[in-house]
Motif scaffolding. Structure first.
Motif, PDB file in Angstrom:
ATOM      1  N   VAL A 154       0.861  -1.187   0.000  1.00 36.30           N
ATOM      2  CA  VAL A 154       0.000   0.000   0.000  1.00 36.30           C
ATOM      3  C   VAL A 154       0.890   1.228   0.000  1.00 36.30           C
ATOM      4  O   VAL A 154       1.786   1.354   0.843  1.00 36.30           O
ATOM      5  N   ASP A 155       0.656   2.153  -0.953  1.00 31.84           N
ATOM      6  CA  ASP A 155       1.523   3.327  -1.052  1.00 31.84           C
ATOM      7  C   ASP A 155       1.002   4.468  -0.187  1.00 31.84           C
ATOM      8  O   ASP A 155       0.013   4.326   0.539  1.00 31.84           O
ATOM      9  N   ARG A 156       1.684   5.609  -0.259  1.00 30.44           N
ATOM     10  CA  ARG A 156       1.340   6.727   0.615  1.00 30.44           C
ATOM     11  C   ARG A 156       0.014   7.390   0.244  1.00 30.44           C
ATOM     12  O   ARG A 156      -0.490   8.233   1.000  1.00 30.44           O
ATOM     13  N   PHE A 157      -0.570   7.014  -0.905  1.00 34.59           N
ATOM     14  CA  PHE A 157      -1.890   7.514  -1.292  1.00 34.59           C
ATOM     15  C   PHE A 157      -2.986   6.493  -0.986  1.00 34.59           C
ATOM     16  O   PHE A 157      -4.111   6.631  -1.458  1.00 34.59           O
ATOM     17  N   ASN A 158      -2.653   5.455  -0.214  1.00 32.58           N
ATOM     18  CA  ASN A 158      -3.582   4.385   0.152  1.00 32.58           C
ATOM     19  C   ASN A 158      -4.044   3.562  -1.050  1.00 32.58           C
ATOM     20  O   ASN A 158      -5.126   2.965  -1.026  1.00 32.58           O
ATOM     21  N   ILE A 159      -3.231   3.513  -2.088  1.00 33.30           N
ATOM     22  CA  ILE A 159      -3.493   2.645  -3.234  1.00 33.30           C
ATOM     23  C   ILE A 159      -2.789   1.313  -3.001  1.00 33.30           C
ATOM     24  O   ILE A 159      -1.602   1.285  -2.647  1.00 33.30           O
ATOM     25  N   THR A 160      -3.518   0.217  -3.154  1.00 32.05           N
ATOM     26  CA  THR A 160      -2.928  -1.111  -3.027  1.00 32.05           C
ATOM     27  C   THR A 160      -2.373  -1.543  -4.380  1.00 32.05           C
ATOM     28  O   THR A 160      -3.109  -1.563  -5.381  1.00 32.05           O
ATOM     29  N   HIS A 161      -1.084  -1.881  -4.421  1.00 33.47           N
ATOM     30  CA  HIS A 161      -0.443  -2.323  -5.656  1.00 33.47           C
ATOM     31  C   HIS A 161      -0.189  -3.827  -5.579  1.00 33.47           C
ATOM     32  O   HIS A 161       0.400  -4.320  -4.606  1.00 33.47           O
ATOM     33  N   LEU A 162      -0.630  -4.549  -6.591  1.00 33.54           N
ATOM     34  CA  LEU A 162      -0.268  -5.951  -6.773  1.00 33.54           C
ATOM     35  C   LEU A 162       0.651  -6.017  -7.989  1.00 33.54           C
ATOM     36  O   LEU A 162       0.251  -5.639  -9.098  1.00 33.54           O
ATOM     37  N   THR A 163       1.882  -6.443  -7.783  1.00 32.83           N
ATOM     38  CA  THR A 163       2.839  -6.586  -8.876  1.00 32.83           C
ATOM     39  C   THR A 163       3.328  -8.022  -8.912  1.00 32.83           C
ATOM     40  O   THR A 163       3.341  -8.726  -7.903  1.00 32.83           O
ATOM     41  N   GLY A 164       3.712  -8.474 -10.090  1.00 35.57           N
ATOM     42  CA  GLY A 164       4.181  -9.847 -10.243  1.00 35.57           C
ATOM     43  C   GLY A 164       4.563 -10.137 -11.676  1.00 35.57           C
ATOM     44  O   GLY A 164       4.779  -9.213 -12.481  1.00 35.57           O
ATOM     45  N   GLU A 165       4.647 -11.404 -11.995  1.00 41.27           N
ATOM     46  CA  GLU A 165       4.954 -11.838 -13.352  1.00 41.27           C
ATOM     47  C   GLU A 165       3.864 -12.777 -13.859  1.00 41.27           C
ATOM     48  O   GLU A 165       3.351 -13.605 -13.105  1.00 41.27           O
ATOM     49  N   VAL A 166       3.523 -12.617 -15.136  1.00 39.03           N
ATOM     50  CA  VAL A 166       2.670 -13.574 -15.831  1.00 39.03           C
ATOM     51  C   VAL A 166       3.589 -14.515 -16.586  1.00 39.03           C
ATOM     52  O   VAL A 166       4.461 -14.070 -17.340  1.00 39.03           O
ATOM     53  N   THR A 167       3.410 -15.829 -16.405  1.00 39.20           N
ATOM     54  CA  THR A 167       4.279 -16.828 -17.018  1.00 39.20           C
ATOM     55  C   THR A 167       3.476 -17.751 -17.920  1.00 39.20           C
ATOM     56  O   THR A 167       2.411 -18.242 -17.536  1.00 39.20           O
ATOM     57  N   ASN A 168       3.990 -17.962 -19.107  1.00 41.26           N
ATOM     58  CA  ASN A 168       3.397 -18.903 -20.055  1.00 41.26           C
ATOM     59  C   ASN A 168       4.123 -20.234 -19.923  1.00 41.26           C
ATOM     60  O   ASN A 168       5.217 -20.411 -20.449  1.00 41.26           O
ATOM     61  N   HIS A 201       1.966  -8.394 -23.220  1.00 41.59           N
ATOM     62  CA  HIS A 201       0.893  -8.972 -24.023  1.00 41.59           C
ATOM     63  C   HIS A 201       1.299 -10.292 -24.693  1.00 41.59           C
ATOM     64  O   HIS A 201       0.556 -11.267 -24.592  1.00 41.59           O
ATOM     65  N   TYR A 202       2.440 -10.316 -25.331  1.00 39.89           N
ATOM     66  CA  TYR A 202       2.868 -11.538 -26.016  1.00 39.89           C
ATOM     67  C   TYR A 202       3.917 -12.266 -25.185  1.00 39.89           C
ATOM     68  O   TYR A 202       4.902 -11.670 -24.748  1.00 39.89           O
ATOM     69  N   LEU A 203       3.697 -13.541 -24.963  1.00 38.03           N
ATOM     70  CA  LEU A 203       4.652 -14.358 -24.222  1.00 38.03           C
ATOM     71  C   LEU A 203       4.920 -15.644 -24.998  1.00 38.03           C
ATOM     72  O   LEU A 203       3.983 -16.407 -25.288  1.00 38.03           O
ATOM     73  N   GLU A 204       6.173 -15.867 -25.327  1.00 39.22           N
ATOM     74  CA  GLU A 204       6.540 -17.137 -25.929  1.00 39.22           C
ATOM     75  C   GLU A 204       6.482 -18.232 -24.876  1.00 39.22           C
ATOM     76  O   GLU A 204       6.417 -17.967 -23.677  1.00 39.22           O
ATOM     77  N   ALA A 205       6.483 -19.480 -25.319  1.00 31.50           N
ATOM     78  CA  ALA A 205       6.427 -20.615 -24.398  1.00 31.50           C
ATOM     79  C   ALA A 205       7.579 -20.537 -23.396  1.00 31.50           C
ATOM     80  O   ALA A 205       8.733 -20.330 -23.775  1.00 31.50           O
ATOM     81  N   GLY A 206       7.251 -20.652 -22.118  1.00 31.16           N
ATOM     82  CA  GLY A 206       8.267 -20.628 -21.067  1.00 31.16           C
ATOM     83  C   GLY A 206       8.706 -19.245 -20.633  1.00 31.16           C
ATOM     84  O   GLY A 206       9.552 -19.128 -19.741  1.00 31.16           O
ATOM     85  N   LYS A 207       8.152 -18.179 -21.211  1.00 26.91           N
ATOM     86  CA  LYS A 207       8.586 -16.817 -20.890  1.00 26.91           C
ATOM     87  C   LYS A 207       7.628 -16.146 -19.909  1.00 26.91           C
ATOM     88  O   LYS A 207       6.474 -16.533 -19.752  1.00 26.91           O
ATOM     89  N   SER A 208       8.148 -15.089 -19.267  1.00 30.82           N
ATOM     90  CA  SER A 208       7.379 -14.333 -18.278  1.00 30.82           C
ATOM     91  C   SER A 208       7.463 -12.845 -18.580  1.00 30.82           C
ATOM     92  O   SER A 208       8.375 -12.389 -19.287  1.00 30.82           O
ATOM     93  N   GLY A 209       6.531 -12.083 -18.030  1.00 29.13           N
ATOM     94  CA  GLY A 209       6.548 -10.632 -18.164  1.00 29.13           C
ATOM     95  C   GLY A 209       5.961  -9.980 -16.933  1.00 29.13           C
ATOM     96  O   GLY A 209       5.048 -10.530 -16.295  1.00 29.13           O
ATOM     97  N   PRO A 210       6.450  -8.798 -16.525  1.00 31.30           N
ATOM     98  CA  PRO A 210       5.979  -8.132 -15.305  1.00 31.30           C
ATOM     99  C   PRO A 210       4.630  -7.450 -15.505  1.00 31.30           C
ATOM    100  O   PRO A 210       4.235  -7.117 -16.623  1.00 31.30           O
TER     101      PRO A 210
END
Length: 441
Positions: A154-168, A201-210
């Motif tokens: 949660v940041d100083r503006f009370n916004i909750t951030h969820l960050t991570g990686e999407v993996t194919n 948007h585009y993920l090759e097989a076995g790849k991830s993106g934030p």
């Protein structure tokens, strides 16, 4: 602070959607505004169901309505539209708007959040309803993706951030068309939901993106928020054609306003004139994603053999929490082929005159005039400044400004660029270069 971690290239491919309008779309839910998030009653068909319709007045005076749509039919659904109506106690409609759910397609048995923001005052609001008014059966090759390396803050503006990686983890490339998340209270009730602000948007097989998702809820509800859930709409696609693009010379800093900057160069080593979109991720020592940001190049096109500077400066936790920068150990910079493609028009090179600069605490300022000596009328121009360490090619910072007004042939127009520089910036050790491009009508 950060070292180069990985470079991923990705491409976007359209997916053919087939089907017919064959599913009953009469699901609805009504909520009376009495006790905040309580007191809902739902109406649904056997095939579509709207539940968890919630609404609240946020900390900045904006109304946020969210809900959950479930596909109980045996068909995959697309082209979904939800009508939200807001009424007073007498039933007079104060506002109505058609929204699309956060997932563009729902496989049988899936659910998706939806939302509506209202930025006007609603002092007599008493009820609000949501009803599915349009849907279409579809057929497409759905793919499964995994969500990993998640960080919640949660940041100083009370916004909750969820960050991570999407993996194919599949064997074929996928296009991620939609990504979203919902937060639930301790009783398991949906409180708020939001689509991703940044994702690959585009993920090759076995790849991830934030990715990064920003979720809003009133400050007095933050302590009650418990579990979160992700929603992803990914489809199988053909392998991408990759352009020869390179990123290099990236560095980072915090400016005087505590905003984070990740900056460097993009080089077009292909033989194509390109539009380019990029995504960057910041990682901690364990590989968890701390933040993600996306941007286009300052110029609308990059020519073969050209290098253009850029500065990712639209961050979440890295700029709005105290611990983000200290935890950051690695970064990624990715070319996003959802919006990177051969360009249909080029930009022209321009010159400047009467260039000068000044410095105030935390900010370097650059002034001058752009000269249209092309012999053509221009619809606008962009001026980019690159700051180097004196006597070397080491990048210190970069910034740009767009001139949006028309520039007649033979005319000059003023430009001003303000660059928020690192704390303790040494102006005596700086030299700079300008890149100026004009846009043809």
């Amino acid at each position: 602070m950060c070292r180069f971690r990985k470079l991923r290239l990705l491409i976007f491919s359209l997916t053919l959607i087939l089907g017919c309008f064959s599913v009953a779309c009469g699901s609805a839910e009504t909520q009376q505004v009495l006790t905040g998030l309580e007191g809902t009653r739902a109406y649904s068909t056997d095939e579509m169901n709207i539940s968890s319709l919630k609404g609240y007045l946020g900390d900045y005076g904006y109304w946020h309505f969210t809900g959950l749509l479930s596909n109980n039919s045996s068909s995959n659904l697309t082209d979904l539209e939800i009508l939200i109506e807001i009424t007073d106690e007498a039933g007079t409609v104060l506002k109505k708007e058609v929204v699309s759910p956060m997932m563009a397609e729902l496989v049988a048995g899936e659910s998706t959040p939806f939302e509506l923001w209202v930025y006007e005052a609603l002092p007599t609001l008493d009820h609000y309803t949501a009803q599915v008014i349009s849907c279409q059966a579809s057929e497409s090759q759905r793919a499964t993706v995994e969500i990993e390396s998640v960080t919640r803050v949660v940041d100083r503006f009370n916004i909750t951030h969820l960050t991570g990686e999407v993996t194919n983890n599949g064997t074929q490339p996928v296009v991620i068309e939609n990504l979203a998340a919902a937060l639930y209270n301790e009783a398991g009730e949906l409180v708020t939901a939001a689509p991703a602000k940044v994702f690959m948007h585009y993920l090759e097989a076995g790849k991830s993106g934030p990715f990064r998702i920003e979720l809003h809820a009133p400050a007095d509800l933050l302590a009650s928020l418990g579990e979160y859930k992700f929603f992803a709409n990914a489809v199988i696609t053909n392998p991408a054609a990759i352009f020869d693009l390179a990123v290099n010379d990236f560095n980072s800093y915090i400016d005087i306003a505590d905003s984070f900057h990740l900056f460097g160069l993009v080089s077009n080593n292909s033989d194509k004139l390109l539009n380019v979109e990029l995504v960057a991720g910041i990682y901690d020592e364990a590989g968890n994603v701390l933040d993600a940001a996306s941007m286009s190049l300052p110029v609308t096109t990059i020519a073969p053999g050209e290098s253009i500077p850029l500065d990712f400066d639209n961050w979440g936790p890295m700029s709005h929490t105290t611990e983000g920068f200290d935890k950051a150990k690695e970064y990624s910079v990715d070319i996003d082929y959802a919006a990177t493609r051969p360009a249909t028009s080029s930009m022209v090179t321009l010159t400047t005159q009467e260039d000068t600069n000044s410095y105030v605490t935390g900010q370097a300022r650059f002034f001058g005039q752009v000269v249209n000596n092309t012999g053509n009328r221009l619809s606008g121009a962009v001026v980019i400044v690159i700051l180097y360490e004196r006597g070397s090619n080491h990048l210190l910072a970069t910034g740009y400004t767009w001139i949006l007004d028309e520039i007649s042939k033979g005319k000059e127009v003023p430009y001003i660029i303000n660059v928020d520089v690192p704390t303790g910036f040494d102006t005596t050790n700086m030299e700079y270069e300008l890149i100026v491009r004009g846009k043809l009508p």
